[in-house]
Design a protein around this motif. Structure first.
Motif, mmCIF file in Angstrom:
data_model
loop_
_atom_site.group_PDB
_atom_site.id
_atom_site.type_symbol
_atom_site.label_atom_id
_atom_site.label_comp_id
_atom_site.label_asym_id
_atom_site.label_seq_id
_atom_site.Cartn_x
_atom_site.Cartn_y
_atom_site.Cartn_z
ATOM 1 N N THR B 124 0.831 -1.208 0.000
ATOM 2 C CA THR B 124 0.000 0.000 0.000
ATOM 3 C C THR B 124 0.859 1.248 0.000
ATOM 4 O O THR B 124 1.824 1.360 0.761
ATOM 5 C CB THR B 124 -0.893 0.012 1.263
ATOM 6 N N ILE B 125 0.472 2.209 -0.854
ATOM 7 C CA ILE B 125 1.177 3.488 -0.924
ATOM 8 C C ILE B 125 0.296 4.540 -0.264
ATOM 9 O O ILE B 125 -0.926 4.551 -0.456
ATOM 10 C CB ILE B 125 1.439 3.888 -2.402
ATOM 11 N N LYS B 126 0.916 5.418 0.496
ATOM 12 C CA LYS B 126 0.143 6.471 1.155
ATOM 13 C C LYS B 126 0.744 7.831 0.859
ATOM 14 O O LYS B 126 1.965 8.001 0.835
ATOM 15 C CB LYS B 126 0.141 6.257 2.673
ATOM 16 N N LEU B 127 -0.156 8.795 0.657
ATOM 17 C CA LEU B 127 0.273 10.181 0.472
ATOM 18 C C LEU B 127 0.055 10.908 1.786
ATOM 19 O O LEU B 127 -1.062 10.956 2.291
ATOM 20 C CB LEU B 127 -0.548 10.845 -0.645
ATOM 21 N N TRP B 128 1.135 11.432 2.341
ATOM 22 C CA TRP B 128 1.076 12.124 3.620
ATOM 23 C C TRP B 128 1.265 13.623 3.438
ATOM 24 O O TRP B 128 2.109 14.061 2.653
ATOM 25 C CB TRP B 128 2.170 11.609 4.562
ATOM 26 N N ARG B 176 -4.178 10.394 1.011
ATOM 27 C CA ARG B 176 -4.629 9.411 0.039
ATOM 28 C C ARG B 176 -4.033 8.070 0.429
ATOM 29 O O ARG B 176 -2.900 8.009 0.883
ATOM 30 C CB ARG B 176 -4.128 9.730 -1.377
ATOM 31 N N ILE B 177 -4.835 7.044 0.184
ATOM 32 C CA ILE B 177 -4.316 5.695 0.374
ATOM 33 C C ILE B 177 -4.535 4.922 -0.911
ATOM 34 O O ILE B 177 -5.662 4.756 -1.367
ATOM 35 C CB ILE B 177 -5.002 5.007 1.575
ATOM 36 N N LEU B 211 -2.236 11.159 -8.635
ATOM 37 C CA LEU B 211 -2.151 11.458 -7.206
ATOM 38 C C LEU B 211 -3.511 11.736 -6.577
ATOM 39 O O LEU B 211 -3.697 11.596 -5.379
ATOM 40 C CB LEU B 211 -1.213 12.647 -6.965
ATOM 41 N N GLU B 212 -4.477 12.153 -7.416
ATOM 42 C CA GLU B 212 -5.788 12.476 -6.861
ATOM 43 C C GLU B 212 -6.721 11.277 -6.802
ATOM 44 O O GLU B 212 -7.749 11.322 -6.133
ATOM 45 C CB GLU B 212 -6.464 13.563 -7.721
ATOM 46 N N ILE B 213 -6.369 10.226 -7.531
ATOM 47 C CA ILE B 213 -7.315 9.115 -7.696
ATOM 48 C C ILE B 213 -6.774 7.849 -7.046
ATOM 49 O O ILE B 213 -5.707 7.359 -7.399
ATOM 50 C CB ILE B 213 -7.582 8.858 -9.198
ATOM 51 N N THR B 214 -7.535 7.338 -6.092
ATOM 52 C CA THR B 214 -7.042 6.181 -5.350
ATOM 53 C C THR B 214 -7.731 4.881 -5.714
ATOM 54 O O THR B 214 -7.242 3.815 -5.370
ATOM 55 C CB THR B 214 -7.244 6.392 -3.839
#
Lengths: 240, 453
Positions: B124-128, B176-177, B211-214
């Motif tokens: 899993t990638i997360k945007l912090w 975002r996750i 980056l906006e779409i998970t």
């Protein structure tokens, strides 16, 4: 100092020997001038490397989620070693000690089996796992749940129907659940509670074949059994 | 580029003199597995330095402003924010534990006051978002200072809340996750130069995200064979070109690099360029493939070159020449005769990273025994340095180290058999503009600066 790394399942004495030799022994079989190489046939060194690689492969396969890169590299290395050992089998036994070709033979024979069996099963598992995770459908769709029941002893029937993950199967597709079932198991005494004379006993006639139409009462009973709301009890034997 | 007192070479403008600056982390001999640093990354300005560890935590250090009142601080890095990025998970479907270890951190270019980074574990990638709060509003009408709601009927006058300074608070929040897109273990993430998309790569596939779409990603590379029994190669690293947003590269376990152009087709299974150096037949061994496996690939800042790290060397490739690298630097050639032992203890599978300096004139990579190596591409000089607590006096110059490969061991040299293979430097980072480097040694982070700097 060498790091501890992989725990080897070897005799303790062998372990001590390895540790003592530390880093010095490694490339000796590649060095044509090395006395050990001129004396010992090269496939002896290859075979120890082969054993080590097989050990690594098994260790990797035993992981719940193997490191694919590690696995692929070990397998490829194993294939290289195997390929280099193959010519020794065809050597005439006269110049080499008679023991060697048979050892190599056994190694190759067992290696093929081990390698292909292990790789096949693991990679199949990986494919299946991927199938499961990428298409999250109810488990009922994936394989006819009735299949494990065929030939299973009647007492296991209820559990077999449920399969590995219980929740999904009950949610939908109950009709499909019963389609492939060999219903002859329900003709057995064990399944018929005293309160419901659902089916004739086995002595009354030949067991039912195929998939007879289950009436509503039977269906309800079976559903109850599956959900575990009705304890399965043997009809009390009298007069024994 | 020699260290202090090295080799009798003149102190030219190209020579670095690396000095100890700081070390972060516990001193204990007993290292907790969770504290082992698994990734290090400077942000675009170099003011922030992020580390990820096996316990799923991210620690961000910020460089202090150099001030006249504290001339000795010289831009020290101090803790700015700490947060738990990933937790251990359990995949119930497969009955598997998903490790919380942070495999990679990549910063996004800064667009406003807040900082953004991507962090990833195996799945899993997360945007912090990391933002500062240094002001607090006081004088609310509807609630009093404790936060309790006031009875509206008691309010007889209205006031305008005013902002008052407060102690700086740095907050990290997951924005975002990006989950459920990778069956295999994620080894790389790379932010595109368009600042809108990024790629994530696992052993067999590469996905493109916005980056906006998970809830969806595009699969752009898939090397999974139809029959898994035919699997012989995996993807080991991937990176976007720093300037051309349609170009990326990925490396493999067979030592090859493929450059792909997303304009040519939606699925980039067919490469535009294929980089491979022919095998040297004289050094062929059972371990040839393993040591050729590429553990890291990095574009130069200029975008003209890329660098790959395999087990024994670092290679620089010109993107216009696929047949062979333009430079090959030996990291620890003395290990070539020890490959069998390194295979036995699994060290041969260690994945070392590499990095460029800001001007692309030097490259750095790690080795064993807490050694790391630097190569100056212009002067052709290289140096071996050590990250250790013994050399950790403030502003102490690092002494070049040397490994003795055979024969008589000179004073201050260390023999190959004395190397500690448990002390590996896998992760290093170079400040994008200045000569400041961060070196991760197990659970410690060392920061070194160039004296002249």
């Amino acid at each position: 100092m060498l790091s501890k790394g992989l725990k080897r399942k070897r005799e303790e004495e062998e372990e001590e020997e390895e540790e003592k030799e530390a880093l010095e022994v490694d490339a000796w079989w590649l060095d044509p001038g090395h006395p050990a190489v001129t004396q010992a046939p090269p496939n002896v060194a290859s075979s120890s490397l082969f054993d080590l690689s097989v050990l690594k492969l098994h260790h990797s396969l035993r992981q719940s989620e193997p490191d694919l890169r590690h696995l692929v590299l070990v397998v490829n290395t194993l294939r290289r070693i195997q390929a280099s050992m193959a010519p020794t089998v065809t050597l005439p036994p006269v110049p080499s000690p008679p023991l060697v070709p048979s050892v190599a033979d056994n190694l190759l024979a067992s290696s093929d089996t081990i390698l292909s069996a292990s790789m096949a099963s693991l990679l199949e598992d990986l494919s299946q796992i991927e199938g499961l995770s990428q298409a999250p459908q109810p488990l009922a769709d994936e394989s006819p749940p009735g299949r494990p029941i065929g030939g299973a002893p009647p007492s296991l029937g209820a559990l077999d129907l449920l399969g590995p993950a219980t929740g999904c199967l009950l949610d939908d597709g109950l009709e499909g659940l019963f389609e492939d079932i060999d219903t002859s198991m329900y003709d057995s005494e064990l399944w018929v509670p005293a309160s419901e004379g659902l089916k004739p006993g086995p002595e009354d006639g030949p067991g039912k074949e195929g998939a007879p139409e289950l009436d509503e009462a039977e269906l309800d009973y079976l559903m109850d059994v599956l959900v575990g709301t009705q304890a399965l009890e043997r009809p009390p034997e009298q007069g024994r | 580029m020699a260290g202090a007192g090295g080799g009798g070479c003149p102190a030219g403008s190209n020579d670095f003199q690396w000095c100890f600056s700081q070390v972060k982390g516990a001193v204990d001999e007993d290292v907790a597995e969770a504290d082992i640093i698994s990734t290090v990354e400077f942000n675009y300005s170099g003011d922030l330095l992020a580390t990820g560890d096996k316990g799923g935590r991210v620690v961000i250090f910020q460089r202090e402003q150099e001030s006249k009142s504290r001339p000795h601080s010289r831009g020290e890095y101090n803790v700015y924010s700490t947060f738990q990025s990933h937790e251990p998970e359990f995949d119930y479907l497969k009955s598997l534990e998903i490790e919380e270890k942070i495999n990679k951190i990549r910063w996004l270019p800064q667009q406003n006051a807040a900082h953004f980074l991507l962090s990833t574990n195996d799945k899993t990638i997360k945007l912090w978002k990391i933002s500062e709060r240094d002001k607090r509003a006081e004088g609310y009408n509807l609630k009093d200072e404790d936060g309790r709601l006031r009875d509206p009927f008691r309010i007889t006058a209205l006031r305008v809340p005013i902002l008052k300074p407060m102690d700086l608070m740095v907050e990290a929040s997951p924005r975002r996750i990006f989950a459920n897109a990778h069956t295999y273990h994620i080894n790389s993430i790379s932010v595109n130069s368009d600042h809108e998309t990024y790629l994530s790569a696992d052993d067999l596939r590469i996905n493109l995200w916005h980056l906006e779409i998970t809830d969806r990603s595009f699969n752009i590379v898939d090397i999974k064979p139809a029959n898994m029994e035919e699997l012989t190669e995996v993807i080991t690293a991937a990176e976007f070109h720093p300037h051309q947003c349609n170009v990326f590269v990925y490396s493999s376990s067979k030592g090859t690099i493929r450059l792909c152009d997303m304009r040519s087709s939606a699925l980039c299974d067919r490469h535009s360029k294929f980089f491979e150096e022919p095998e040297d037949p004289s050094s062929r061994s059972f371990f040839s493939e393993i040591i050729s496996s590429i553990s890291d690939v990095k574009f130069s800042h200029s975008g003209r070159y890329m660098m790959t790290r395999d087990y024994l060397s670092v290679k620089v490739w010109d993107l216009n020449m696929e047949s062979r690298p333009v430079e090959t630097h030996q990291v620890h050639e003395y290990l070539r005769s020890k490959l069998c032992s390194l295979y036995e203890n699994d060290c041969i599978f260690d994945k070392f990273e590499c990095c460029w300096n800001g001007s692309d004139s030097a490259i750095m990579t790690g080795s064993y025994n807490n050694f790391f190596r630097m190569f100056d591409r212009n002067t052709r000089r290289d140096v071996t340095l050590e990250a250790s607590r013994e050399n950790s006096k403030p502003r102490a110059s690092l002494k070049p180290r040397k490994v003795c490969t055979g024969g008589k061991r000179k004073k201050d040299e260390i023999s190959v058999d004395s190397l500690d293979f448990n002390k590996k430097i896998l992760h290093t980072a170079w400040h994008p503009m200045e000569n400041i480097i961060a070196v991760a040694a197990t659970n410690n982070l060392y920061i070194f600066q160039d004296k002249i700097n």
